[in-house]
Motif scaffolding. Sequence first.
Motif, mmCIF file in Angstrom:
data_model
loop_
_atom_site.group_PDB
_atom_site.id
_atom_site.type_symbol
_atom_site.label_atom_id
_atom_site.label_comp_id
_atom_site.label_asym_id
_atom_site.label_seq_id
_atom_site.Cartn_x
_atom_site.Cartn_y
_atom_site.Cartn_z
ATOM 1 N N ASP A 26 63.824 -42.777 4.834
ATOM 2 C CA ASP A 26 63.114 -41.504 4.930
ATOM 3 C C ASP A 26 61.687 -41.740 4.461
ATOM 4 N N HIS B 227 66.992 -22.158 0.906
ATOM 5 C CA HIS B 227 68.091 -22.667 1.734
ATOM 6 C C HIS B 227 69.406 -22.022 1.325
ATOM 7 N N LEU B 228 69.891 -21.146 2.192
ATOM 8 C CA LEU B 228 71.137 -20.425 1.940
ATOM 9 C C LEU B 228 72.222 -21.033 2.789
ATOM 10 N N ARG C 266 67.464 -31.240 13.679
ATOM 11 C CA ARG C 266 66.564 -30.151 14.047
ATOM 12 C C ARG C 266 65.297 -30.683 14.735
ATOM 13 N N LEU D 234 68.198 -25.372 14.184
ATOM 14 C CA LEU D 234 69.529 -25.539 13.609
ATOM 15 C C LEU D 234 69.556 -25.112 12.149
ATOM 16 N N MET E 199 71.691 -25.422 8.486
ATOM 17 C CA MET E 199 72.328 -26.599 7.883
ATOM 18 C C MET E 199 73.721 -26.840 8.430
#
Length: 389
Positions: free
Chosen positions: A35, A62-63, A351, A358, A360
């Motif tokens: 990464d 981020h839910l 994504r 998209l 998660m």
Amino acid sequence: DFSNVDLLIVGAGFYGATIAERVANELQKNVLLIDRRSHIGGNAYSEFDSETGIEVHRYGAHLFHTPNETVWTYLNRFTGFTDYKHRVYSTYRDQVYAMPINLGTISQFFNRRLSPAEARTLIADQAAEMAGRNPANLEEKAISLIGRPLYEAFIRGYTAKQWQTDPRDLPEHIITRLPVRYTYDNRYFNDKYEGLPVDGYAAIFERMLNHPKINIALGVDFFSLKSSLPPGLPIVYTGPIDRYFDYSEGELGWRTIDFEKETVNTGDFQGMAVMNYADETIPFTRILEFRHFNPERSYQTEKTVIVREYSRSAQRKDEPYYPIDTRQDKDVFLRYRVRAEAEVNVHFGGRLGTYRYLDMHQAIGAALKAFESRVVPHFTEGRILGGEK
Ligand code: FAD
Ligand code: UDP
């Protein structure tokens, strides 16, 4: 030296991490996961703020939510979930309303007590301009669902700020992410499973990737490595697809966000995790207050961390967060799809790699499917990894 690498994965977000975990555990193959950022987790990454101890999602709130039992069961192997249920409010002309639009929002906006049936009739009247027509874009879809007045108050300004694109040029699927309810249920998501990782997002990735067959190299950009790779090395690529082909078919439209973080000397800034701002005169789209995502934790009460989100079109140097996906983008993307089919050793995912909005759970679900349909046949039957239609 790549002699020991069976699979190179570009990007340590949920897509890349899921493939890495599966390949190491199920196929006992050696994975090199790179990464260009200094951490694993992709956009889902979070960290505990050193000053306040509060978990802050570095790339926006981020839910986690999913209707998909397979994904839920899979992820529960690496984390427990809290019983957090997301709720959002929106400020419009100095009043606060519940989002998504529900019976409470409608009654408050029209300043009348309405039964579910009365509210349906009212909204149907206000959506009459769309009667008998198929909505062709975000604006028409929104008006068909909630009528023009609510659209103009809660959607038009927010969407203009968030996408910097005329809502008539945006695809309708963006707005169908939000439910419309004729009950007082003001939960943001409809999904069966919802919650936040008990000890944060980073811990999920550490557990998924903690395997002797997974090597992780951070701060490494694929494009500085590409020319030294052995020909034919199988690659899972989850970066932007237009960047992979050096923008040869044109640039895809992406939206980025500037996150303005502030530590405020109060135990509670806004009384909830996410407040949207619908007015176009307010430059940010929403304010996040992270302590409210984890009411189960005993955080200190002297200070709180908030983040204002400012949205704008991404330039090449920016992080591409959201595919804008206008008609022109769709044409450009199709040309990249054709080029991707010619890359027999590269699988494009996630994504950014598939230019799709998209969540998660969808990134994880897609990775689990690709593992079965592409990666396993590649390693067990010698089928090509990439080249998919
Ligand atoms: P990413 O997480 O983006 O990972 C891709 C990785 O590839 C990145 O780490 C990137 O650094 C790396 N990379 C790219 N190019 C290169 C290169 N050349 N070399 C090396 N590495 C490279 N989803 C939800 O379910 N709920 C939410 O509430 C939610 N909120 C969101 C809010 C925001 C602001 C954003 C942007 C997204 C949100 N999402 C949410 C979506 C979620 O982030 C994605 O579904 C998820 O991150 C997708 O995983 P991925 O692996 O496809 O991509
Ligand atoms: N939206 C809006 N007003 C709101 C919330 C959402 O107009 O108060 C629209 C906006 O166009 C947004 C879309 O609904 O892009 C989907 O919202 P969601 O919260 O799912 O977006 P995300 O969390 O991905 O930014």
